[in-house]
Design a protein around this motif. Sequence first.
Motif, mmCIF file in Angstrom:
data_model
loop_
_atom_site.group_PDB
_atom_site.id
_atom_site.type_symbol
_atom_site.label_atom_id
_atom_site.label_comp_id
_atom_site.label_asym_id
_atom_site.label_seq_id
_atom_site.Cartn_x
_atom_site.Cartn_y
_atom_site.Cartn_z
ATOM 1 N N TYR A 154 -4.818 1.803 -1.252
ATOM 2 C CA TYR A 154 -5.087 0.768 -0.588
ATOM 3 C C TYR A 154 -5.671 -0.507 -0.810
ATOM 4 O O TYR A 154 -5.305 -1.681 -0.531
ATOM 5 N N SER A 155 -6.392 -0.549 -2.113
ATOM 6 C CA SER A 155 -6.701 -1.827 -2.790
ATOM 7 C C SER A 155 -5.616 -2.337 -3.325
ATOM 8 O O SER A 155 -4.725 -2.269 -4.004
ATOM 9 N N PRO B 295 -9.811 -10.549 -3.885
ATOM 10 C CA PRO B 295 -9.247 -9.128 -3.776
ATOM 11 C C PRO B 295 -9.776 -8.525 -4.755
ATOM 12 O O PRO B 295 -9.972 -8.478 -5.851
ATOM 13 N N LEU B 296 -10.647 -7.354 -4.352
ATOM 14 C CA LEU B 296 -11.346 -6.437 -5.098
ATOM 15 C C LEU B 296 -10.617 -5.244 -5.404
ATOM 16 O O LEU B 296 -10.164 -4.711 -4.714
ATOM 17 N N GLU B 297 -11.028 -4.511 -6.820
ATOM 18 C CA GLU B 297 -10.325 -3.572 -6.932
ATOM 19 C C GLU B 297 -10.861 -2.313 -6.116
ATOM 20 O O GLU B 297 -10.366 -1.456 -5.544
ATOM 21 N N GLU B 298 -12.369 -2.541 -5.758
ATOM 22 C CA GLU B 298 -12.919 -1.424 -4.918
ATOM 23 C C GLU B 298 -13.953 -2.038 -3.990
ATOM 24 O O GLU B 298 -14.748 -2.916 -4.355
ATOM 25 N N ARG C 100 0.994 -1.410 -0.088
ATOM 26 C CA ARG C 100 -0.123 -0.058 0.129
ATOM 27 C C ARG C 100 0.933 1.403 -0.049
ATOM 28 O O ARG C 100 0.755 2.209 -0.567
ATOM 29 N N LYS D 28 -1.293 -3.990 -9.424
ATOM 30 C CA LYS D 28 -0.847 -3.492 -10.705
ATOM 31 C C LYS D 28 0.377 -2.583 -10.922
ATOM 32 O O LYS D 28 1.060 -2.495 -11.810
ATOM 33 N N LYS E 138 -10.586 -20.330 -9.233
ATOM 34 C CA LYS E 138 -9.190 -19.960 -10.177
ATOM 35 C C LYS E 138 -8.315 -19.172 -8.924
ATOM 36 O O LYS E 138 -7.030 -19.558 -8.985
ATOM 37 N N LEU E 139 -8.952 -18.659 -8.129
ATOM 38 C CA LEU E 139 -8.145 -17.930 -6.872
ATOM 39 C C LEU E 139 -7.501 -18.818 -5.991
ATOM 40 O O LEU E 139 -6.385 -18.518 -5.605
ATOM 41 N N VAL F 62 -4.028 -13.862 -10.354
ATOM 42 C CA VAL F 62 -4.147 -14.152 -8.796
ATOM 43 C C VAL F 62 -4.404 -15.112 -8.030
ATOM 44 O O VAL F 62 -5.286 -15.971 -8.353
ATOM 45 N N ARG G 270 -5.400 -5.167 -4.902
ATOM 46 C CA ARG G 270 -5.601 -5.528 -6.324
ATOM 47 C C ARG G 270 -4.857 -4.426 -7.492
ATOM 48 O O ARG G 270 -4.254 -4.804 -8.393
ATOM 49 N N ARG G 271 -5.234 -3.106 -6.898
ATOM 50 C CA ARG G 271 -4.768 -2.200 -7.797
ATOM 51 C C ARG G 271 -3.378 -1.635 -7.644
ATOM 52 O O ARG G 271 -2.421 -1.523 -8.064
ATOM 53 N N LEU H 251 -0.669 -13.326 -1.312
ATOM 54 C CA LEU H 251 -1.248 -13.325 -2.422
ATOM 55 C C LEU H 251 0.018 -13.289 -3.733
ATOM 56 O O LEU H 251 0.866 -12.424 -3.422
#
Lengths: 203, 203
Positions: free
Chosen positions: A82-83, B123-126, A76, A89, B196-197, A116, A85-86, A109
């Motif tokens: 904070y996400s 894990p979510l983007e948002e 982070r 990237k 998948k995760l 993922v 997943r983002r 992860l």
Amino acid sequence: MGDFDPKIPASYQDCEFLMLGNTAPAIQSLVLDRLNNRPKFVMLDTMNLWIDIANDDLKSLLKRVDCLTINDEEARMLSGDYSLRRAAKTIMAMGPKTLIIKKGEHGALLFQNDDVFFCPALPLEEVFDPTGAGDTFAGGFISYLASTNDLSFENMKRAIIHGSAMASFCVEKFGTERIQDLTQEEISARVQEFVKLASFQMI
Amino acid sequence: MGDFDPKIPASYQDCEFLMLGNTAPAIQSLVLDRLNNRPKFVMLDTMNLWIDIANDDLKSLLKRVDCLTINDEEARMLSGDYSLRRAAKTIMAMGPKTLIIKKGEHGALLFQNDDVFFCPALPLEEVFDPTGAGDTFAGGFISYLASTNDLSFENMKRAIIHGSAMASFCVEKFGTERIQDLTQEEISARVQEFVKLASFQMI
């Protein structure tokens, strides 16, 4: 970066799998510079301190490694997001094609491109001493890759399970006590506990 | 327990799968008392408040339910043990044969006898609004059990994946917005993301 000047023993020169343990990014870069050949797979560990005080050095180094392993808070901090997943990237865009985000007792992860994989941590009756769990995890991960010589995502999943299994032993006793005399049978049995913990079949 | 007096509609009398949503344990007990027949499967949700101020009522009720769902902090509070593995044993000895410990963004653990299954969170983007995620999870879990009418541990694993998939939709929008118009296709696709995760194959 202080006065520490890393000397590479001749016997280390031909390593194909390199794990750069956590220290100043400038020293980690110097290790990479001093190898005659670029290893096949370079993995990097770092921490909040270097993200804070040696950010430029770290960003330069990130362009030169294949895999970064950090914890969730550091991911982070490094990404400013904070996400996770983002954040993943953003960090992979800085260089490493593979990213491992460690979440301690909550598992880890593994990110690569749009893939993922979630590796659980084994719920233990007792955590005696968490010191060294991250290093044991990284060592277990890269040694599995080295012993199998397979850098596919499917094999990295196996490697992260292996690393987590090794880390689960590490925390059961003080320092290296639990891992120094481990047998292959104990390791295989522990890996099977992870298989049992995470396996399900949708119908 | 205040003045709330639960009335059971006649059409609810023959329910086989009962989810007792979080409220005072005395009221939850009264709901169970007022059913003509004991449902096939009774699931209970509770919270830190009741563990604190209605501990005796809760302990009595725990003897009457098949499954308890609580979060990690509540499991530690109810058992007096920090280790979730030991906490699970202590809580199952209080009555429920099946225990779900929710860890929010870190997934959930399903315990039964000596078996444990780890269900990851996606894990979510948002994450727009986490309100209602626990209730959506519980609803997704028990509705899967009810629709399949299979109380085996293997099926409970599928149910917890299903509940987690539903919860992952819940947090994407405000209130019930995201889940009220969900299609079966969207749910199946989300369940496949969990597959998948979490999937790996040791060799």
